[in-house]
Design a protein around this motif. Structure first.
Motif, PDB file in Angstrom:
ATOM      1  N   GLU A  71       0.638  -1.260   0.190  1.00 37.74           N
ATOM      2  CA  GLU A  71      -0.060   0.258  -0.297  1.00 37.74           C
ATOM      3  C   GLU A  71       1.253   1.730   0.161  1.00 37.74           C
ATOM      4  O   GLU A  71       2.173   1.123   0.825  1.00 37.74           O
ATOM      5  N   THR A 145     -12.444   0.834  -5.746  1.00 36.56           N
ATOM      6  CA  THR A 145     -11.745   1.017  -4.593  1.00 36.56           C
ATOM      7  C   THR A 145     -12.698   2.966  -4.245  1.00 36.56           C
ATOM      8  O   THR A 145     -13.150   3.013  -2.836  1.00 36.56           O
ATOM      9  N   ASP A 195     -14.621  -4.542  -2.055  1.00 38.89           N
ATOM     10  CA  ASP A 195     -13.951  -2.668  -1.606  1.00 38.89           C
ATOM     11  C   ASP A 195     -15.347  -1.950  -1.976  1.00 38.89           C
ATOM     12  O   ASP A 195     -16.377  -1.580  -0.651  1.00 38.89           O
ATOM     13  N   HIS A 262     -14.340  -1.090   7.953  1.00 36.54           N
ATOM     14  CA  HIS A 262     -12.931   0.050   7.429  1.00 36.54           C
ATOM     15  C   HIS A 262     -11.850   0.122   8.094  1.00 36.54           C
ATOM     16  O   HIS A 262     -10.503  -0.231   8.045  1.00 36.54           O
ATOM     17  N   SER A 265      -9.922  -3.033   9.198  1.00 37.35           N
ATOM     18  CA  SER A 265      -8.744  -3.624   7.964  1.00 37.35           C
ATOM     19  C   SER A 265      -7.502  -2.678   7.870  1.00 37.35           C
ATOM     20  O   SER A 265      -6.639  -2.958   7.881  1.00 37.35           O
ATOM     21  N   TYR A 266      -8.240  -1.283   8.449  1.00 32.20           N
ATOM     22  CA  TYR A 266      -6.789  -0.649   8.394  1.00 32.20           C
ATOM     23  C   TYR A 266      -5.653  -0.671   9.490  1.00 32.20           C
ATOM     24  O   TYR A 266      -4.432  -1.124   9.145  1.00 32.20           O
ATOM     25  N   SER A 269      -3.783  -3.894   7.979  1.00 34.80           N
ATOM     26  CA  SER A 269      -2.361  -3.556   6.500  1.00 34.80           C
ATOM     27  C   SER A 269      -1.468  -3.086   7.330  1.00 34.80           C
ATOM     28  O   SER A 269      -0.276  -3.132   7.368  1.00 34.80           O
ATOM     29  N   HIS A 276      -5.598  -3.815   1.533  1.00 36.15           N
ATOM     30  CA  HIS A 276      -7.052  -2.443   1.577  1.00 36.15           C
ATOM     31  C   HIS A 276      -8.086  -3.813   1.135  1.00 36.15           C
ATOM     32  O   HIS A 276      -8.514  -3.738   1.802  1.00 36.15           O
ATOM     33  N   ASN A 280     -10.316  -6.127   3.960  1.00 35.78           N
ATOM     34  CA  ASN A 280     -11.939  -6.141   3.972  1.00 35.78           C
ATOM     35  C   ASN A 280     -12.916  -7.261   3.506  1.00 35.78           C
ATOM     36  O   ASN A 280     -14.026  -7.556   4.722  1.00 35.78           O
TER      37      ASN A 280
END
Length: 360
Positions: A71, A145, A195, A262, A265-266, A269, A276, A280
């Protein structure tokens, strides 16, 4: 009561083959022959003459291939910006991103940082950008996205994973050519499409919901169900629909917010480098308690397309690693407030999140 006066993409062109209009679109925006257009292109297109031969390079224009194995990082943005400043006397005429969400986010962030002092990590957060960005164009080559329409650019910084959320972030021009998505590998097509699906579920079930978000979210959700439950992945109609679902899904969160998937998921990540879209999916698969209907439909889609998600990714993490992930997730307060309500801190504790992460 004051309402958000948020910016939208001011110009958009949609249609198969509209990528060929890029030269006509850029020509009037060239400041002079010394002010280049810089094209950031996903490196999956290296050696793909079908796409790259149509990029209109002239004068001192530059094509930069960008790896999307990881990312985007704030350090990467700062290096790209420094390279441009040291290579050219004049500021660029424009920054063009051609690729998936990561490449579009890189283009948005570079365009902002060319006109704002300091490092990109200083701008992670809400409304910290002072000066408008350099002219920038987004050309998605995968759909889902919503990066082509959003006012954020998601970056992993030294402290956290957080977007540069600002009125100067959205693209000045977007080119939506569904033909550019024809070679996306199936699993990638699914993860990125999901996403978009998750955007819709989180927006439509959130406390921030309003008629504006709802109208976009409902349309995107309807399209996602058509594509992933009824459609044929390879047909042109599905490509067209998913590109529009992505646009509408991005718009649905522009005036509301995303939620639990989200936020968590952050965390995945930031700590584990999980991308991402798949992140998710891994999280959303376990969120029956928060989005029962949405998760049930997600499992149907997963089954229909024979998608098997990674299991046990959090099995061997230390307490310290769990804390890092959990703190990243909890720092995204607007997402939790949208998902649960103003008193979210009463139910969303470190223990709650750890128990969820342990299922993944």
């Amino acid at each position: 009561m004051s309402y958000k006066n948020f910016p939208m993409v001011s110009r958009v062109v949609f249609g198969r083959g509209c990528f060929n209009q890029l030269e006509d679109i850029l020509a009037p925006k060239r400041i002079n022959s010394k002010a280049p257009f810089i094209f950031f292109v996903d490196d999956v297109f290296k050696g793909n003459a079908w796409l790259t031969s149509r990029i209109p390079l002239s004068y001192d224009d530059k094509l930069v291939y960008v790896s999307t194995k990881e990312e985007p990082k704030t350090s990467q943005i700062d290096e790209l910006v420094e390279d441009i400043i040291l290579s050219y006397k004049d500021r660029p005429s424009g920054i063009i991103g051609i690729g998936g969400g990561s490449v579009l986010d890189i283009a948005k962030a570079v365009a902002i940082m060319l006109n704002n002092d300091g490092e990109s990590k200083d701008y992670q957060g809400w409304d910290l950008v002072q000066n408008e960005a350099v002219y920038h164009v987004g050309i998605p080559t995968i759909s889902g996205t919503g990066a082509e329409v959003s006012r954020t650019t998601i970056l992993t910084g030294p402290e956290r994973k957080l977007g540069i959320n600002s009125d100067f972030t959205p693209f000045d021009q977007v080119i939506l050519d569904p033909e550019l998505t024809k070679d996306v590998p199936k699993d990638q097509w699914f993860y990125t499409g999901m996403d978009c699906y998750v955007h819709c579920i989180e927006s439509l079930n959130g406390t921030y919901l309003n008629a504006f978000s709802q109208s976009y979210g409902e349309k995107a959700l309807e399209l996602c169900k058509e594509i992933f439950l009824e459609g044929d992945t390879s047909d042109e109609e599905s490509q067209d629909k998913l590109m529009m679902a992505s646009w509408h899904g991005g718009m649905s969160i522009a005036y509301s917010q995303v939620g639990v998937a989200h936020a968590m998921s952050y965390g995945l990540s930031y700590l584990l480098g999980i991308k991402h879209g798949i992140g998710n999916c891994i999280v959303f698969d376990h969120l029956e308690d928060y989005y029962p209907e949405g998760v049930a439909v997600f499992k149907q889609m997963k089954k229909k397309h024979n998608i098997s998600l990674p299991q046990g990714i959090c099995a061997n993490l230390s307490d310290k690693e769990f804390d890092i992930m959990i703190n990243v997730a909890l720092s995204l307060e607007p997402l939790w407030e949208n998902a649960i309500g103003k008193n979210w801190k009463k139910t969303i504790t470190k223990e709650t999140l750890k128990a969820l992460y342990l299922k993944m």
